[in-house]
Design a protein around this motif. Structure first.
Motif, PDB file in Angstrom:
ATOM      1  N   LEU A  75       0.676  -1.262  -0.015  1.00 28.20           N
ATOM      2  CA  LEU A  75      -0.022  -0.201   0.075  1.00 28.20           C
ATOM      3  C   LEU A  75       0.935   1.037   0.032  1.00 28.20           C
ATOM      4  CD1 LEU A  75      -2.962  -1.142   2.470  1.00 28.20           C
ATOM      5  CD2 LEU A  75      -2.987  -1.087  -0.004  1.00 28.20           C
ATOM      6  N   LYS A  76       1.910   1.169   0.644  1.00 30.49           N
ATOM      7  CA  LYS A  76       2.807   2.482   1.034  1.00 30.49           C
ATOM      8  C   LYS A  76       3.293   2.429  -0.599  1.00 30.49           C
ATOM      9  CE  LYS A  76       4.153   2.420   5.532  1.00 30.49           C
ATOM     10  NZ  LYS A  76       5.552   1.972   6.570  1.00 30.49           N
ATOM     11  N   LYS A  77       3.842   1.761  -1.267  1.00 26.93           N
ATOM     12  CA  LYS A  77       4.685   1.630  -2.542  1.00 26.93           C
ATOM     13  C   LYS A  77       3.563   2.156  -3.513  1.00 26.93           C
ATOM     14  CE  LYS A  77       6.952  -1.161  -5.947  1.00 26.93           C
ATOM     15  NZ  LYS A  77       7.538  -2.588  -6.316  1.00 26.93           N
ATOM     16  N   ASP A  78       2.243   1.709  -3.498  1.00 30.56           N
ATOM     17  CA  ASP A  78       1.289   2.154  -4.482  1.00 30.56           C
ATOM     18  C   ASP A  78       0.873   3.595  -4.324  1.00 30.56           C
ATOM     19  OD1 ASP A  78       1.629  -0.522  -5.635  1.00 30.56           O
ATOM     20  OD2 ASP A  78      -0.114  -1.284  -4.736  1.00 30.56           O
ATOM     21  N   HIS A  79       0.862   4.061  -3.137  1.00 29.27           N
ATOM     22  CA  HIS A  79       0.151   5.029  -2.868  1.00 29.27           C
ATOM     23  C   HIS A  79       0.918   6.212  -2.121  1.00 29.27           C
ATOM     24  CE1 HIS A  79      -3.621   3.293  -3.964  1.00 29.27           C
ATOM     25  NE2 HIS A  79      -3.383   2.244  -3.033  1.00 29.27           N
ATOM     26  N   TYR A  80       2.551   6.226  -2.674  1.00 26.56           N
ATOM     27  CA  TYR A  80       3.376   6.980  -2.037  1.00 26.56           C
ATOM     28  C   TYR A  80       3.110   8.375  -2.348  1.00 26.56           C
ATOM     29  CZ  TYR A  80       5.330   7.548  -6.691  1.00 26.56           C
ATOM     30  OH  TYR A  80       5.541   7.806  -8.190  1.00 26.56           O
ATOM     31  N   LYS A  81       2.253   9.005  -3.062  1.00 32.30           N
ATOM     32  CA  LYS A  81       2.007  10.319  -3.591  1.00 32.30           C
ATOM     33  C   LYS A  81       1.111  10.830  -2.379  1.00 32.30           C
ATOM     34  CE  LYS A  81       2.941  10.107  -8.382  1.00 32.30           C
ATOM     35  NZ  LYS A  81       2.534  10.320  -9.843  1.00 32.30           N
ATOM     36  N   GLN A  82       0.103   9.896  -1.853  1.00 35.24           N
ATOM     37  CA  GLN A  82      -0.800  10.432  -1.054  1.00 35.24           C
ATOM     38  C   GLN A  82      -0.127  10.721   0.398  1.00 35.24           C
ATOM     39  OE1 GLN A  82      -2.059   8.085  -3.491  1.00 35.24           O
ATOM     40  NE2 GLN A  82      -2.711   9.969  -4.137  1.00 35.24           N
ATOM     41  N   ASP A  83      -0.913  11.661   1.176  1.00 33.84           N
ATOM     42  CA  ASP A  83      -0.226  11.722   2.671  1.00 33.84           C
ATOM     43  C   ASP A  83      -1.154  10.697   3.521  1.00 33.84           C
ATOM     44  OD1 ASP A  83       0.307  12.746   4.855  1.00 33.84           O
ATOM     45  OD2 ASP A  83      -0.881  14.383   4.971  1.00 33.84           O
ATOM     46  N   TYR A  84      -0.601   9.449   3.287  1.00 34.81           N
ATOM     47  CA  TYR A  84      -1.072   8.085   3.943  1.00 34.81           C
ATOM     48  C   TYR A  84      -0.257   7.748   5.145  1.00 34.81           C
ATOM     49  CZ  TYR A  84      -4.781   7.633   0.531  1.00 34.81           C
ATOM     50  OH  TYR A  84      -5.945   8.005  -0.219  1.00 34.81           O
ATOM     51  N   HIS A  85      -0.739   7.303   6.186  1.00 37.27           N
ATOM     52  CA  HIS A  85       0.173   6.761   7.249  1.00 37.27           C
ATOM     53  C   HIS A  85      -0.589   5.292   7.599  1.00 37.27           C
ATOM     54  CE1 HIS A  85       2.456  10.491   7.603  1.00 37.27           C
ATOM     55  NE2 HIS A  85       1.047  10.991   7.521  1.00 37.27           N
ATOM     56  N   PHE A  86       0.080   4.543   7.867  1.00 34.47           N
ATOM     57  CA  PHE A  86      -0.427   2.979   8.148  1.00 34.47           C
ATOM     58  C   PHE A  86      -0.049   2.623   9.583  1.00 34.47           C
ATOM     59  CE2 PHE A  86      -0.240   3.434   3.442  1.00 34.47           C
ATOM     60  CZ  PHE A  86      -1.546   3.120   3.318  1.00 34.47           C
ATOM     61  N   GLU A  87      -0.901   1.924  10.316  1.00 34.59           N
ATOM     62  CA  GLU A  87      -0.665   1.266  11.725  1.00 34.59           C
ATOM     63  C   GLU A  87      -1.415  -0.114  11.520  1.00 34.59           C
ATOM     64  OE1 GLU A  87       1.183   2.693  14.063  1.00 34.59           O
ATOM     65  OE2 GLU A  87       1.312   4.481  13.091  1.00 34.59           O
ATOM     66  N   ILE A  88      -0.762  -1.121  12.290  1.00 35.87           N
ATOM     67  CA  ILE A  88      -1.448  -2.502  12.339  1.00 35.87           C
ATOM     68  C   ILE A  88      -2.142  -2.844  13.657  1.00 35.87           C
ATOM     69  CG2 ILE A  88      -0.449  -4.668  12.645  1.00 35.87           C
ATOM     70  CD1 ILE A  88       1.676  -4.404  10.660  1.00 35.87           C
ATOM     71  N   ILE A  89      -3.074  -3.466  13.713  1.00 32.75           N
ATOM     72  CA  ILE A  89      -4.032  -3.787  14.773  1.00 32.75           C
ATOM     73  C   ILE A  89      -4.356  -5.213  14.664  1.00 32.75           C
ATOM     74  CG2 ILE A  89      -5.900  -3.465  16.155  1.00 32.75           C
ATOM     75  CD1 ILE A  89      -6.289  -0.576  15.258  1.00 32.75           C
ATOM     76  N   ILE A  90      -3.768  -6.041  15.509  1.00 29.27           N
ATOM     77  CA  ILE A  90      -4.166  -7.432  15.744  1.00 29.27           C
ATOM     78  C   ILE A  90      -4.941  -7.737  17.086  1.00 29.27           C
ATOM     79  CG2 ILE A  90      -3.341  -9.766  15.917  1.00 29.27           C
ATOM     80  CD1 ILE A  90      -1.061  -8.862  13.982  1.00 29.27           C
ATOM     81  N   ASP A  91      -5.977  -8.368  16.966  1.00 31.10           N
ATOM     82  CA  ASP A  91      -6.899  -8.428  18.127  1.00 31.10           C
ATOM     83  C   ASP A  91      -7.414  -9.809  18.156  1.00 31.10           C
ATOM     84  OD1 ASP A  91      -7.913  -8.244  20.862  1.00 31.10           O
ATOM     85  OD2 ASP A  91      -8.865  -6.223  20.111  1.00 31.10           O
ATOM     86  N   TYR A  92      -7.505 -10.462  19.422  1.00 27.76           N
ATOM     87  CA  TYR A  92      -8.093 -11.877  19.410  1.00 27.76           C
ATOM     88  C   TYR A  92      -9.430 -11.850  20.415  1.00 27.76           C
ATOM     89  CZ  TYR A  92      -4.105 -12.030  22.595  1.00 27.76           C
ATOM     90  OH  TYR A  92      -3.186 -11.722  23.529  1.00 27.76           O
ATOM     91  N   ASP A  93     -10.194 -10.865  20.270  1.00 33.70           N
ATOM     92  CA  ASP A  93     -11.327 -10.794  21.089  1.00 33.70           C
ATOM     93  C   ASP A  93     -12.750 -11.054  20.171  1.00 33.70           C
ATOM     94  OD1 ASP A  93     -13.163  -9.844  23.055  1.00 33.70           O
ATOM     95  OD2 ASP A  93     -12.429  -8.002  23.350  1.00 33.70           O
ATOM     96  N   VAL A  94     -13.855 -11.048  20.870  1.00 36.72           N
ATOM     97  CA  VAL A  94     -15.127 -10.940  20.095  1.00 36.72           C
ATOM     98  C   VAL A  94     -15.097  -9.818  18.893  1.00 36.72           C
ATOM     99  CG1 VAL A  94     -17.346 -10.722  19.913  1.00 36.72           C
ATOM    100  CG2 VAL A  94     -16.277 -11.826  21.971  1.00 36.72           C
ATOM    101  N   PHE A  95     -15.460 -10.187  17.710  1.00 29.33           N
ATOM    102  CA  PHE A  95     -15.208  -9.346  16.590  1.00 29.33           C
ATOM    103  C   PHE A  95     -15.502  -7.886  16.841  1.00 29.33           C
ATOM    104  CE2 PHE A  95     -16.139  -7.814  12.028  1.00 29.33           C
ATOM    105  CZ  PHE A  95     -14.893  -8.105  11.645  1.00 29.33           C
ATOM    106  N   THR A  96     -16.899  -7.781  17.055  1.00 32.15           N
ATOM    107  CA  THR A  96     -17.238  -6.598  17.081  1.00 32.15           C
ATOM    108  C   THR A  96     -16.861  -5.732  18.577  1.00 32.15           C
ATOM    109  OG1 THR A  96     -19.371  -7.395  18.441  1.00 32.15           O
ATOM    110  CG2 THR A  96     -19.380  -6.619  16.094  1.00 32.15           C
ATOM    111  N   ASP A  97     -16.399  -6.298  19.642  1.00 34.13           N
ATOM    112  CA  ASP A  97     -15.861  -6.025  20.741  1.00 34.13           C
ATOM    113  C   ASP A  97     -14.550  -5.132  20.328  1.00 34.13           C
ATOM    114  OD1 ASP A  97     -18.273  -6.623  22.149  1.00 34.13           O
ATOM    115  OD2 ASP A  97     -17.158  -8.188  23.357  1.00 34.13           O
TER     116      ASP A  97
END
Length: 274
Positions: A75-97
């Protein structure tokens, strides 16, 4: 800066929704939180047995972390011209929670997800996770149909049935959308003949200062009215207010494919009224 939560199960449908989000928000400065929610109980056996020397957390997150990092690098490579920043979230809770926690913690403005996940059952318009997010997570959510290819959103249709109130908070959301994305906004109200005049007057008063194309239709099923409207106007996104309990009920019904098929050819924006 907009804060966008992108939900992924690494399926083709989820990737398509993420691709849509990259284009939809390209005029904005954004932080994208790319989130994977591990199924509760899904890590009890293989993940732990394969990595007995790792902590439980490391064993659970190792595989999805690698996949998320690979996705974000692309995504960073394909959209380097945009003012985009990325973060990762991994969770193992009930989906909507897990999603509600992320929405609250990071002050999320929009959620973007596919209409179906990895199962991709053709007879079902919305997967169970999508329905649960629509119903239980109070955040603006864009649901992208499977295989939908991005088109610039120039005109958006908000549909209201007789039970949906056009509150000040919904009006403010419409104002924000108009300012941020320069949509041409359509509001379609479906009422009974008895209520038509009063409800239309209240709607028009709420919308009086906005550049909105307002229509009121009497005594017609709302989904039929929406289908007809889409055939006569160049709409590129539909929207509804999640207080529309009748629509939520139809999402669960066996007849939902027939009722909602025309609406779900386009991305759906779900709005919430406090």
């Amino acid at each position: 800066m907009k804060k966008i939560l992108l939900l992924t199960d690494f399926s083709e449908n989820a990737n398509n929704a993420i691709t849509y989000a990259m284009r939809f928000f390209e005029s904005q400065s954004c932080t994208f939180y790319v989130m994977y929610v591990h199924k509760v109980g899904g890590y009890v056996s293989d993940d732990l047995l394969m990595s007995p020397t790792h902590s439980i957390h490391d064993s659970i997150t190792e595989k999805p972390t690698k996949k998320l990092n690979t996705l974000i690098e692309k995504l960073k490579k394909d959209h380097y011209k945009q003012d985009y920043h990325f973060e990762i979230i991994i969770d193992y809770d009930v989906f909507t929670d897990a999603i509600n926690q992320a929405v609250s913690k990071f002050s999320i403005d929009f959620i973007v997800m596919g209409s179906n996940g990895a199962s991709n059952v053709k007879e079902v318009i919305f997967g169970s996770n999508t329905i649960n997010v629509i119903e239980r997570v109070k955040c603006k959510t864009i649901v992208v149909p499977n295989n939908y290819k991005f088109l610039p959103v120039t005109e958006c249709l908000v549909s209201l049935n007789k039970n949906c109130k056009l509150t000040s908070s919904i009006r403010d959301i419409i104002i924000d959308l108009l300012e941020d994305f320069n949509f041409k906004m359509h509001v379609l109200r479906v009422t009974s003949e008895k209520e038509s005049v009063q409800i239309a007057l209240e709607d028009r008063e709420r919308l009086s200062l906005l550049k909105v194309n307002y229509s009121n239709i009497e005594d017609v099923p709302v989904d039929y009215a929406v289908s007809c409207y889409l055939q006569t106007h160049p709409i590129s996104m539909t929207a509804f207010i999640a207080q529309d309990k009748s629509l939520l009920q139809r999402l669960f019904s066996h007849s939902s494919r027939k009722v909602l098929s025309s609406r779900m050819k386009l991305p759906l924006l779900v709005l919430h009224s406090p």
